[in-house]
Design a protein around this motif. Sequence first.
Motif, short mmCIF file in Angstrom:
data_model
loop_
_atom_site.label_atom_id
_atom_site.label_comp_id
_atom_site.label_asym_id
_atom_site.label_seq_id
_atom_site.Cartn_x
_atom_site.Cartn_y
_atom_site.Cartn_z
N SER A 1 0.49 -1.05 -0.19
CA SER A 1 -0.04 -0.30 -0.31
C SER A 1 1.58 1.13 0.13
O SER A 1 2.34 1.44 0.36
N GLU B 1 -1.80 6.58 0.96
CA GLU B 1 -2.84 6.51 0.91
C GLU B 1 -3.42 5.34 1.78
O GLU B 1 -4.54 5.71 2.74
N ASP C 1 -10.85 1.01 -0.59
CA ASP C 1 -10.66 2.47 -0.76
C ASP C 1 -10.24 3.31 -0.76
O ASP C 1 -10.18 3.56 0.69
N THR D 1 -6.94 1.91 -0.76
CA THR D 1 -6.76 0.47 -0.37
C THR D 1 -7.35 0.20 0.68
O THR D 1 -8.44 0.10 0.92
N LYS E 1 -6.10 -2.14 -5.90
CA LYS E 1 -4.99 -1.69 -6.17
C LYS E 1 -3.89 -3.11 -5.49
O LYS E 1 -2.47 -2.92 -5.20
N SER F 1 -1.96 -6.48 -6.13
CA SER F 1 -0.75 -6.79 -7.04
C SER F 1 -0.96 -8.55 -7.10
O SER F 1 -1.05 -9.42 -6.08
#
Length: 323
Positions: free
Chosen positions: A126, A130, A158, A160, A294, A296
Amino acid sequence: MFRVIANTTVVVENGIDVVVETETRLVEAKETHMVVAPMEAVDMAEAVGIASLIEGYGQANILLPKALVCWNNRVFTPNDTYDANRRLILSYLPSNVTAQNGLNYNSSIGQEPNRIYATGMCIPGSDLVECSECIRTTSDALIQRCQNRTEAYAWPHDPTLCYVRYSNTSFLGSLDLNPRANLTNGANVTSDLTEFRKIWEDLAVRMIDAASTSNSTPSSSDNYYTANTAALNPFQEIYALMQCTPDLSSSDCKTCLRESVRHYRDRRCCNTRQGTRVWRPSCYFRMEMYTFSKASFVNFSSASPPPHADDQGSKINNGKFSN
Protein backbone atom coordinates in the motif's frame (compact mmCIF):
# COMPACT_ATOMS: atom_id res chain seq x y z
CA MET A 1 -34.14 -15.49 -2.08
CA PHE A 2 -33.98 -12.20 -4.01
CA ARG A 3 -36.91 -9.98 -4.93
CA VAL A 4 -36.13 -6.95 -7.08
CA ILE A 5 -38.61 -4.08 -7.02
CA ALA A 6 -37.66 -1.02 -9.13
CA ASN A 7 -34.38 0.24 -7.67
CA THR A 8 -34.74 -1.75 -4.47
CA THR A 9 -33.21 -5.16 -3.81
CA VAL A 10 -34.65 -7.26 -1.00
CA VAL A 11 -32.74 -10.23 0.36
CA VAL A 12 -34.39 -12.74 2.65
CA GLU A 13 -31.86 -14.91 4.46
CA ASN A 14 -32.45 -17.01 7.56
CA GLY A 15 -35.62 -15.11 8.29
CA ILE A 16 -33.97 -11.69 8.15
CA ASP A 17 -35.09 -9.09 5.60
CA VAL A 18 -32.44 -6.58 4.55
CA VAL A 19 -33.43 -3.80 2.17
CA VAL A 20 -31.22 -1.56 0.04
CA GLU A 21 -32.93 1.54 -1.29
CA THR A 22 -30.60 3.03 -3.86
CA GLU A 23 -32.42 6.34 -4.19
CA THR A 24 -32.56 7.14 -0.49
CA ARG A 25 -29.28 5.29 0.14
CA LEU A 26 -30.60 3.65 3.27
CA VAL A 27 -30.18 0.12 4.52
CA GLU A 28 -32.92 -1.15 6.78
CA ALA A 29 -33.21 -4.44 8.61
CA LYS A 30 -36.49 -5.88 9.84
CA GLU A 31 -35.15 -7.60 12.92
CA THR A 32 -35.03 -6.16 16.43
CA HIS A 33 -31.50 -7.46 16.99
CA MET A 34 -30.16 -5.78 13.88
CA VAL A 35 -29.96 -2.07 13.14
CA VAL A 36 -28.24 -0.89 9.99
CA ALA A 37 -26.86 2.61 9.64
CA PRO A 38 -27.41 5.00 6.68
CA MET A 39 -25.15 4.26 3.74
CA GLU A 40 -22.66 6.58 2.12
CA ALA A 41 -21.80 6.72 -1.60
CA VAL A 42 -23.09 3.38 -2.84
CA ASP A 43 -22.73 2.93 -6.58
CA MET A 44 -25.38 1.07 -8.53
CA ALA A 45 -23.23 -2.01 -9.05
CA GLU A 46 -22.72 -2.43 -5.32
CA ALA A 47 -26.33 -1.54 -4.53
CA VAL A 48 -27.47 -4.66 -6.37
CA GLY A 49 -25.49 -6.62 -3.79
CA ILE A 50 -26.36 -6.65 -0.12
CA ALA A 51 -24.64 -7.15 3.18
CA SER A 52 -26.27 -9.18 5.89
CA LEU A 53 -25.43 -9.86 9.50
CA ILE A 54 -27.23 -13.00 10.57
CA GLU A 55 -25.73 -13.70 13.99
CA GLY A 56 -27.51 -12.03 16.93
CA TYR A 57 -25.11 -9.72 18.74
CA GLY A 58 -27.52 -7.46 20.57
CA GLN A 59 -27.62 -4.48 18.26
CA ALA A 60 -25.25 -4.22 15.33
CA ASN A 61 -24.74 -1.45 12.80
CA ILE A 62 -23.44 -2.07 9.27
CA LEU A 63 -22.36 0.72 6.94
CA LEU A 64 -21.76 -0.37 3.35
CA PRO A 65 -19.82 -0.64 1.10
CA LYS A 66 -17.11 0.11 3.67
CA ALA A 67 -18.77 -2.40 6.02
CA LEU A 68 -18.44 -0.66 9.35
CA VAL A 69 -19.70 -3.18 11.88
CA CYS A 70 -20.49 -1.98 15.39
CA TRP A 71 -21.84 -4.04 18.27
CA ASN A 72 -22.29 -3.92 22.02
CA ASN A 73 -20.94 -5.84 24.93
CA ARG A 74 -21.20 -2.67 27.00
CA VAL A 75 -22.77 0.70 26.17
CA PHE A 76 -20.85 3.86 27.00
CA THR A 77 -21.99 7.47 27.17
CA PRO A 78 -20.67 9.80 24.44
CA ASN A 79 -17.87 12.06 25.73
CA ASP A 80 -17.19 9.90 28.79
CA THR A 81 -13.72 8.54 29.63
CA TYR A 82 -14.03 5.51 27.36
CA ASP A 83 -15.12 7.70 24.46
CA ALA A 84 -12.21 10.08 25.08
CA ASN A 85 -9.78 7.15 25.05
CA ARG A 86 -11.43 5.81 21.89
CA ARG A 87 -11.03 9.10 20.07
CA LEU A 88 -7.45 9.48 21.24
CA ILE A 89 -6.21 6.03 20.22
CA LEU A 90 -7.94 6.18 16.84
CA SER A 91 -6.54 9.66 16.14
CA TYR A 92 -2.98 8.31 16.42
CA LEU A 93 -3.67 5.16 14.43
CA PRO A 94 -2.97 6.50 10.87
CA SER A 95 0.53 7.73 11.69
CA ASN A 96 1.34 4.74 13.87
CA VAL A 97 0.34 2.24 11.17
CA THR A 98 2.34 3.93 8.40
CA ALA A 99 5.37 4.24 10.71
CA GLN A 100 5.61 0.45 10.80
CA ASN A 101 7.44 -1.34 8.00
CA GLY A 102 4.78 -4.03 8.07
CA LEU A 103 1.87 -1.53 7.94
CA ASN A 104 0.37 -3.13 11.05
CA TYR A 105 0.02 -1.60 14.52
CA ASN A 106 -1.62 -2.64 17.80
CA SER A 107 -2.00 -0.55 20.95
CA SER A 108 -4.11 0.09 24.04
CA ILE A 109 -4.62 3.05 26.37
CA GLY A 110 -6.49 3.83 29.59
CA GLN A 111 -7.27 1.99 32.79
CA GLU A 112 -10.06 -0.49 33.47
CA PRO A 113 -13.00 -0.22 33.01
CA ASN A 114 -12.23 2.41 30.36
CA ARG A 115 -9.27 0.69 28.72
CA ILE A 116 -9.50 0.42 24.93
CA TYR A 117 -7.59 -1.78 22.49
CA ALA A 118 -7.13 -0.86 18.83
CA THR A 119 -5.40 -2.13 15.73
CA GLY A 120 -4.85 -0.82 12.23
CA MET A 121 -3.44 -2.45 9.11
CA CYS A 122 -3.08 -1.93 5.35
CA ILE A 123 -2.43 -4.63 2.76
CA PRO A 124 1.18 -5.19 1.64
CA GLY A 125 2.42 -2.76 -0.98
CA SER A 126 0.00 0.00 0.00
CA ASP A 127 1.07 3.57 -0.71
CA LEU A 128 1.81 5.21 2.66
CA VAL A 129 -0.35 8.26 1.93
CA GLU A 130 -3.27 6.12 0.79
CA CYS A 131 -2.83 3.81 3.75
CA SER A 132 -2.89 6.72 6.17
CA GLU A 133 -5.96 8.19 4.48
CA CYS A 134 -7.78 4.85 4.59
CA ILE A 135 -7.07 4.41 8.31
CA ARG A 136 -8.00 8.03 9.06
CA THR A 137 -11.32 8.11 7.23
CA THR A 138 -12.27 4.71 8.62
CA SER A 139 -11.42 5.72 12.18
CA ASP A 140 -13.46 8.90 11.77
CA ALA A 141 -16.40 6.92 10.38
CA LEU A 142 -16.29 4.46 13.29
CA ILE A 143 -16.37 7.35 15.78
CA GLN A 144 -19.29 8.98 14.00
CA ARG A 145 -21.35 5.86 13.27
CA CYS A 146 -20.63 3.82 16.39
CA GLN A 147 -21.28 6.60 18.87
CA ASN A 148 -21.91 4.45 21.96
CA ARG A 149 -20.62 1.06 20.81
CA THR A 150 -17.74 -0.50 22.71
CA GLU A 151 -16.66 -2.70 19.79
CA ALA A 152 -16.35 -2.09 16.06
CA TYR A 153 -14.33 -3.08 13.02
CA ALA A 154 -14.11 -2.20 9.33
CA TRP A 155 -12.47 -3.44 6.12
CA PRO A 156 -12.81 -0.49 3.69
CA HIS A 157 -11.48 -1.16 0.19
CA ASP A 158 -10.67 2.30 -1.15
CA PRO A 159 -8.17 3.83 -1.89
CA THR A 160 -6.50 0.66 -0.62
CA LEU A 161 -7.69 -2.21 1.55
CA CYS A 162 -7.21 -1.40 5.22
CA TYR A 163 -8.50 -2.65 8.56
CA VAL A 164 -9.42 -0.87 11.78
CA ARG A 165 -10.78 -2.44 14.95
CA TYR A 166 -11.28 -1.32 18.52
CA SER A 167 -12.70 -3.00 21.62
CA ASN A 168 -12.88 -2.69 25.39
CA THR A 169 -11.38 -6.19 25.65
CA SER A 170 -8.13 -7.50 24.20
CA PHE A 171 -8.62 -9.44 20.96
CA LEU A 172 -5.02 -10.11 19.91
CA GLY A 173 -4.55 -13.77 19.09
CA SER A 174 -8.29 -14.42 19.30
CA LEU A 175 -10.21 -16.01 16.43
CA ASP A 176 -13.42 -13.99 16.02
CA LEU A 177 -15.70 -15.15 13.21
CA ASN A 178 -18.63 -12.93 14.16
CA PRO A 179 -20.26 -10.50 13.67
CA ARG A 180 -19.96 -11.24 9.97
CA ALA A 181 -21.08 -9.10 7.03
CA ASN A 182 -21.14 -9.94 3.34
CA LEU A 183 -21.79 -8.21 0.05
CA THR A 184 -22.56 -10.21 -3.11
CA ASN A 185 -22.21 -8.90 -6.65
CA GLY A 186 -25.63 -9.08 -8.28
CA ALA A 187 -24.41 -10.19 -11.73
CA ASN A 188 -24.48 -13.91 -12.55
CA VAL A 189 -21.53 -15.78 -14.02
CA THR A 190 -21.99 -15.88 -17.80
CA SER A 191 -19.56 -18.70 -18.57
CA ASP A 192 -20.10 -22.42 -18.03
CA LEU A 193 -20.98 -22.87 -14.34
CA THR A 194 -19.36 -26.28 -14.01
CA GLU A 195 -16.07 -24.94 -15.34
CA PHE A 196 -16.38 -21.80 -13.22
CA ARG A 197 -16.86 -23.81 -10.03
CA LYS A 198 -13.95 -26.13 -10.86
CA ILE A 199 -11.55 -23.24 -11.49
CA TRP A 200 -12.85 -21.20 -8.57
CA GLU A 201 -12.64 -24.06 -6.07
CA ASP A 202 -9.09 -24.91 -7.14
CA LEU A 203 -8.12 -21.25 -6.73
CA ALA A 204 -9.77 -21.05 -3.30
CA VAL A 205 -7.98 -24.17 -2.02
CA ARG A 206 -4.61 -22.84 -3.18
CA MET A 207 -5.25 -19.41 -1.67
CA ILE A 208 -6.38 -20.70 1.73
CA ASP A 209 -3.23 -22.81 1.89
CA ALA A 210 -1.02 -19.88 0.85
CA ALA A 211 -2.66 -17.24 3.03
CA SER A 212 -2.63 -19.36 6.20
CA THR A 213 1.09 -20.13 5.94
CA SER A 214 2.99 -17.94 8.41
CA ASN A 215 6.06 -16.14 7.11
CA SER A 216 9.21 -14.78 8.75
CA THR A 217 7.61 -11.43 9.64
CA PRO A 218 4.64 -12.41 11.82
CA SER A 219 3.81 -8.83 12.87
CA SER A 220 3.57 -7.62 9.26
CA SER A 221 0.41 -7.31 7.17
CA ASP A 222 1.94 -9.64 4.58
CA ASN A 223 1.63 -12.42 7.14
CA TYR A 224 -1.51 -14.38 6.24
CA TYR A 225 -2.11 -12.50 3.00
CA THR A 226 -2.46 -13.51 -0.63
CA ALA A 227 -3.94 -11.97 -3.79
CA ASN A 228 -4.27 -14.21 -6.82
CA THR A 229 -5.87 -14.61 -10.21
CA ALA A 230 -6.85 -17.56 -12.38
CA ALA A 231 -8.02 -17.62 -15.99
CA LEU A 232 -11.70 -18.45 -16.35
CA ASN A 233 -11.52 -18.34 -20.16
CA PRO A 234 -9.29 -16.58 -22.73
CA PHE A 235 -11.12 -13.31 -22.08
CA GLN A 236 -11.91 -13.33 -18.37
CA GLU A 237 -10.02 -13.72 -15.09
CA ILE A 238 -11.08 -14.45 -11.51
CA TYR A 239 -9.40 -12.14 -8.99
CA ALA A 240 -9.41 -12.96 -5.29
CA LEU A 241 -7.82 -11.62 -2.12
CA MET A 242 -7.55 -13.14 1.35
CA GLN A 243 -6.20 -11.48 4.50
CA CYS A 244 -6.14 -12.58 8.13
CA THR A 245 -5.01 -10.40 11.01
CA PRO A 246 -1.31 -11.19 11.63
CA ASP A 247 -1.85 -12.06 15.31
CA LEU A 248 -3.77 -15.26 14.54
CA SER A 249 -2.31 -18.73 14.52
CA SER A 250 -1.97 -20.43 11.16
CA SER A 251 -4.77 -22.86 11.96
CA ASP A 252 -7.11 -20.05 13.09
CA CYS A 253 -6.42 -18.11 9.91
CA LYS A 254 -7.24 -21.19 7.85
CA THR A 255 -10.49 -21.69 9.78
CA CYS A 256 -11.55 -18.08 9.27
CA LEU A 257 -10.88 -18.09 5.53
CA ARG A 258 -12.45 -21.50 5.02
CA GLU A 259 -15.64 -20.35 6.73
CA SER A 260 -15.76 -17.24 4.55
CA VAL A 261 -15.27 -19.19 1.32
CA ARG A 262 -17.85 -21.73 2.45
CA HIS A 263 -20.31 -18.91 3.09
CA TYR A 264 -20.11 -17.92 -0.58
CA ARG A 265 -19.86 -21.46 -1.96
CA ASP A 266 -22.80 -22.99 -0.09
CA ARG A 267 -25.37 -20.23 -0.50
CA ARG A 268 -27.73 -21.21 -3.30
CA CYS A 269 -28.88 -17.63 -3.71
CA CYS A 270 -25.41 -16.30 -4.42
CA ASN A 271 -22.86 -18.94 -5.47
CA THR A 272 -23.37 -18.19 -9.16
CA ARG A 273 -22.62 -14.49 -8.73
CA GLN A 274 -19.53 -12.89 -10.21
CA GLY A 275 -18.26 -11.44 -6.98
CA THR A 276 -18.50 -11.50 -3.21
CA ARG A 277 -17.00 -9.93 -0.11
CA VAL A 278 -17.08 -11.46 3.36
CA TRP A 279 -15.98 -9.40 6.35
CA ARG A 280 -15.17 -10.90 9.74
CA PRO A 281 -13.33 -9.42 12.73
CA SER A 282 -10.39 -11.78 12.08
CA CYS A 283 -10.25 -12.06 8.29
CA TYR A 284 -11.34 -10.68 4.92
CA PHE A 285 -12.18 -12.43 1.66
CA ARG A 286 -13.11 -10.91 -1.70
CA MET A 287 -13.56 -12.35 -5.20
CA GLU A 288 -14.40 -10.41 -8.38
CA MET A 289 -14.04 -10.54 -12.15
CA TYR A 290 -11.94 -7.35 -12.06
CA THR A 291 -8.99 -6.01 -10.10
CA PHE A 292 -9.61 -4.01 -6.93
CA SER A 293 -7.96 -2.22 -3.98
CA LYS A 294 -4.81 -1.67 -6.08
CA ALA A 295 -3.64 -5.15 -5.05
CA SER A 296 -0.97 -7.00 -7.04
CA PHE A 297 -2.56 -10.26 -8.14
CA VAL A 298 -0.31 -13.28 -8.81
CA ASN A 299 -1.46 -15.81 -11.41
CA PHE A 300 -1.65 -19.29 -9.92
CA SER A 301 -1.87 -20.96 -13.34
CA SER A 302 1.89 -20.59 -13.78
CA ALA A 303 2.59 -22.09 -10.36
CA SER A 304 3.10 -25.76 -9.56
CA PRO A 305 -0.02 -27.94 -9.27
CA PRO A 306 -1.71 -27.89 -5.86
CA PRO A 307 -0.66 -30.63 -3.43
CA HIS A 308 -2.79 -33.75 -3.17
CA ALA A 309 -5.98 -33.12 -1.20
CA ASP A 310 -4.84 -35.47 1.60
CA ASP A 311 -1.76 -33.29 2.13
CA GLN A 312 -3.62 -29.98 2.17
CA GLY A 313 -5.05 -28.12 5.11
CA SER A 314 -8.20 -27.51 3.05
CA LYS A 315 -10.05 -29.74 0.64
CA ILE A 316 -13.47 -29.85 -0.96
CA ASN A 317 -15.94 -32.68 -0.57
CA ASN A 318 -19.13 -32.38 -2.61
CA GLY A 319 -18.52 -28.69 -3.07
CA LYS A 320 -17.82 -28.02 0.63
CA PHE A 321 -14.59 -27.15 2.39
CA SER A 322 -13.62 -29.46 5.23
CA ASN A 323 -10.65 -30.49 7.30
